[in-house]
Write a protein that holds these residues in place. Structure first.
Motif: not given
Length: 300
Positions: A136-140, A195-205
């Motif tokens: 995902g990404t961060f918004d500030y 603010t956390v945005r665009s979180v997908s269901g896949h974990a980051s490796e």
């Protein structure tokens, strides 16, 4: 889409982060006092120690607080090179601020050092945020980011002012507690802007988990704290840079209260027996009796 995040999952994390900031600030102040007393030529090891303890204290506070940060159903990981870089930024900025404030002991030098150190602390914080790896990404929120930057500048300026003014043990402890409040306030203000945005269901490796960094963090910072604390305890603040010798208790009294030399015991004056001169009768008359012998007084 947005996602639910928490500044801390348990009150243990902000408390431990505050303690880390207070310990780093206290040792940093103690080292700064010794650096300023000795000057740059003889006190540069204290400058290095102060930069390391204060910078790692700020960074350690950030990292411990980030361990408590969580996003629902998302595992946060850390990019190791960026995380280490954020530590180096904190140490370098802390040392540069202490150096500028110490060499230019004016309000102008204090403000320059405080602004530079504050920007550096904020850079460390957001660099550490950039080291996070998750799907995902961060918004500030801009206003909160600016507020966190202002808090960082104020906190850094106050910290540098403390390094120039604080020398006693009680004052150092009090100043470190105040500094830790400011450092923690800057961190959580910056985190409130996220603010956390665009979180997908896949974990980051990518990267490593926070717990993987806990063991080396605790060991490294623990050894550093013990070594610097020992050095501070065995090296009191002594002004050497300006040529003044350490103040010592005088080994001589301000007045001579030594007991007077004991007089020799009183003895009567020596009496010498001087025989009376022989009378003319005895001198010239031999055995002739002296008619005045009985009336003459002899001494002795």
């Amino acid at each position: 889409m947005g996602h639910q995040q928490h500044l801390y999952s348990h009150a243990f994390y902000p408390l431990l982060a505050y303690v880390m900031a207070a310990v780093g600030s206290g040792l940093g102040l103690a080292c700064a006092a010794r650096f300023h007393a000795r000057g740059l030529a003889k006190g540069w090891p204290w400058l290095a120690a102060g930069a390391l303890t204060l910078g790692s204290g700020i960074w350690g506070m950030h990292f411990i607080a980030m361990l408590g940060f969580s996003v629902d159903r998302v595992q946060l990981r850390y990019d190791v090179p960026l995380t280490v870089l954020s530590l180096l930024v904190a140490v370098v900025i802390a040392g540069a601020g202490m150096l500028v404030a110490g060499l230019r002991r004016t309000w102008g030098g204090l403000l320059v050092g405080g602004v530079g150190a504050g920007i550096g602390v904020a850079a460390m914080h957001y660099l550490g945020m950039a080291a996070l790896r998750f799907p995902g990404t961060f918004d500030y929120t801009t206003s909160l980011v600016v507020l966190s930057l202002v808090i960082a500048v104020v906190a850094a300026t106050a910290a540098l002012w403390f390094t120039l003014r604080v020398t006693g043990a009680r004052a150092t402890v009090g100043a470190s507690l105040v500094m830790a409040i400011a450092i923690s306030g800057m961190h959580y203000t910056g985190m409130s802007a996220v603010t956390v945005r665009s979180v997908s269901g896949h974990a980051s490796e990518e990267g490593v988990t926070g717990l993987t960094l806990v063991a080396p963090l605790i060991i490294g910072l623990g050894i550093e704290v013990l070594l610097v604390l020992f050095a501070v305890l065995v090296n009191p603040v002594v002004a050497e840079g300006n040529g003044t010798a350490p103040r010592e208790e005088s080994t001589t009294l301000p007045y001579d209260n030594r007991p007077a030399r004991e007089a020799a015991p009183h003895t009567a004056p020596t009496s010498y027996h001087v025989p009376a001169p022989a009378s003319r009768f005895e001198a010239f008359g031999g055995d002739q009796a002296d008619p005045y012998r009985e009336s003459r007084e002899y001494r002795g």
